[in-house]
Scaffold this active site. Structure first.
Site, PDB file in Angstrom:
ATOM      1  N   HIS A   1       0.991  -8.287   1.908  1.00 42.02           N
ATOM      2  CA  HIS A   1       1.193  -6.849   1.780  1.00 42.02           C
ATOM      3  C   HIS A   1       1.755  -6.574   0.397  1.00 42.02           C
ATOM      4  O   HIS A   1       2.806  -7.109   0.024  1.00 42.02           O
ATOM      5  CB  HIS A   1       2.153  -6.325   2.849  1.00 42.02           C
ATOM      6  CG  HIS A   1       2.332  -4.830   2.803  1.00 42.02           C
ATOM      7  ND1 HIS A   1       1.542  -3.967   3.528  1.00 42.02           N
ATOM      8  CD2 HIS A   1       3.188  -4.053   2.100  1.00 42.02           C
ATOM      9  CE1 HIS A   1       1.915  -2.715   3.278  1.00 42.02           C
ATOM     10  NE2 HIS A   1       2.913  -2.746   2.412  1.00 42.02           N
ATOM     11  N   CYS A   2       1.057  -5.754  -0.377  1.00 42.15           N
ATOM     12  CA  CYS A   2       1.448  -5.488  -1.756  1.00 42.15           C
ATOM     13  C   CYS A   2       2.132  -4.124  -1.837  1.00 42.15           C
ATOM     14  O   CYS A   2       1.508  -3.094  -1.543  1.00 42.15           O
ATOM     15  CB  CYS A   2       0.220  -5.510  -2.677  1.00 42.15           C
ATOM     16  SG  CYS A   2       0.609  -5.159  -4.411  1.00 42.15           S
TER      17      CYS A   2
END
Length: 353
Positions: A69-70
């Protein structure tokens, strides 16, 4: 050329952000009901986790071929946007290198026109250039400071984002994700620890870097497959990796240790009241913290010197099956001695921290 870099960077950035990684359909089950035994069940999505998918706490969905997850795109990097995200990581450093070249040449030419060399000293006059023609845009002290600051940002971005690009290309060329690389490492540790004599083969690596590359990068921009079924190498099948995940999950339950909370903990990231060492050694991770009350039972699965990670033991009927997992200070708990048959505490036995 600089505008071209900007357009391509923003296009891939917003594509990675808004196209998204692709999610496992809610309520998804494999075509063959007997295959459910090889898969994990997600209580949040009310569906089975498809091969290569993982549940993201931030997105609150099971993500197909999840890499991570960025926070910079406020989304997960996965099946559908892996190519766009990687191209953004490539184009951003290239654009910054071009910008750095412009900044360096601008400062060099402008300073060269303002430097006077004497017998005993070198003087720089930032008020105006000595030579004609004068620049269209005035280059004074403030412009020099801004250019120097922008150069530092450009070089920093080139190094930081460039390293992320190299990491992404390594996993893409082996047809893995960052999570799958970690699963493979844990598989080797598990086999070595129990001396089972197994040989874990990662099922999705085709053996050809070019074929692995083409599964992510296509001319149409749409990755190969549907994100649920994947081609596997000889000697493996669709559920080779998921079976290994189930083995690791069972192994984690065996190795886990039960603890009892002896102090209250509010769940803050850097607790001031739990000691200086606990405050400064807080885990640098996006994983949550869990609040503890005195007497709570926790099943710890891993830990650091001053912190531990585990799951709070709750009454599943009263709490609706919700799991509370996260980090907590080691100072707030002690080992819980109990009889494995009756699940009762052992009286008169000294408790060890």
């Amino acid at each position: 050329m600089l505008l071209n870099w900007t357009v391509m960077i923003l296009y891939n950035y917003f594509s990675a952000m808004f196209v998204g990684p692709g999610y496992v359909p809610l309520g998804w089950t494999p075509e063959k009901s007997q295959d459910c035994m090889y898969l994990q069940y997600c209580k949040v999505c009310q569906s089975y986790k498809a091969p290569r998918s993982h549940h993201c706490r931030k997105c609150n969905r099971c993500v197909m071929k999840m890499d991570h997850h960025c926070p910079w795109i406020n989304n997960c990097c996965g099946y559908q946007n892996h190519a766009s995200f990687t191209l953004f990581l490539l184009l951003a450093p290239l654009g910054c290198i071009h910008a750095s070249f412009i900044f360096v040449m601008t400062m060099y030419t402008q300073l060269y026109n303002r430097i006077s060399f004497g017998w005993s000293s070198v003087k720089i006059d930032m008020s105006a250039a000595k030579r004609d023609p004068r620049p269209i845009i005035p280059f004074g002290l403030s412009a020099f400071a801004a250019s120097l600051f922008a150069l530092g940002l450009a070089l920093g971005t080139t190094i930081a984002v460039g390293m992320l690009f190299i990491i992404q290309m390594k996993v893409i060329l082996t047809n893995k994700t960052s999570i799958e690389s970690w699963i493979e490492e844990k598989a080797k540790d598990r086999i070595q620890y129990y001396q089972t004599g197994e040989t874990f083969i990662f099922p999705y690596d085709t053996g050809s870097k070019w074929k692995n590359f083409k599964q992510v990068f296509t001319w149409s921009g749409i990755p190969e497959g549907d994100g649920l079924d994947w081609p596997v190498r000889d000697g493996c099948h669709q559920y080779t990796l998921t079976i290994e995940q189930l083995k690791q999950k069972a192994d984690k339950r065996v190795r886990s240790v039960r603890y009892r909370a002896i102090e209250d903990y509010s769940g803050v990231c850097c607790p001031v009241t739990k000691g200086v060492k606990t405050f400064f050694t807080t885990p640098c991770t996006e994983e949550p913290r869990i609040a503890l009350s005195k007497g709570d039972l926790i099943l710890a699965t891993r830990g650091l010197k001053h912190w531990m990670y585990g799951e709070k033991i709750l009454d599943s009927a009263a709490d609706g099956g919700i799991r509370e997992r996260g980090w907590f200070p080691r100072k707030c708990v002690e080992k819980y001695q109990y009889d494995s048959e009756t699940d009762q505490p052992v009286d008169g036995e000294k408790k060890n921290r």
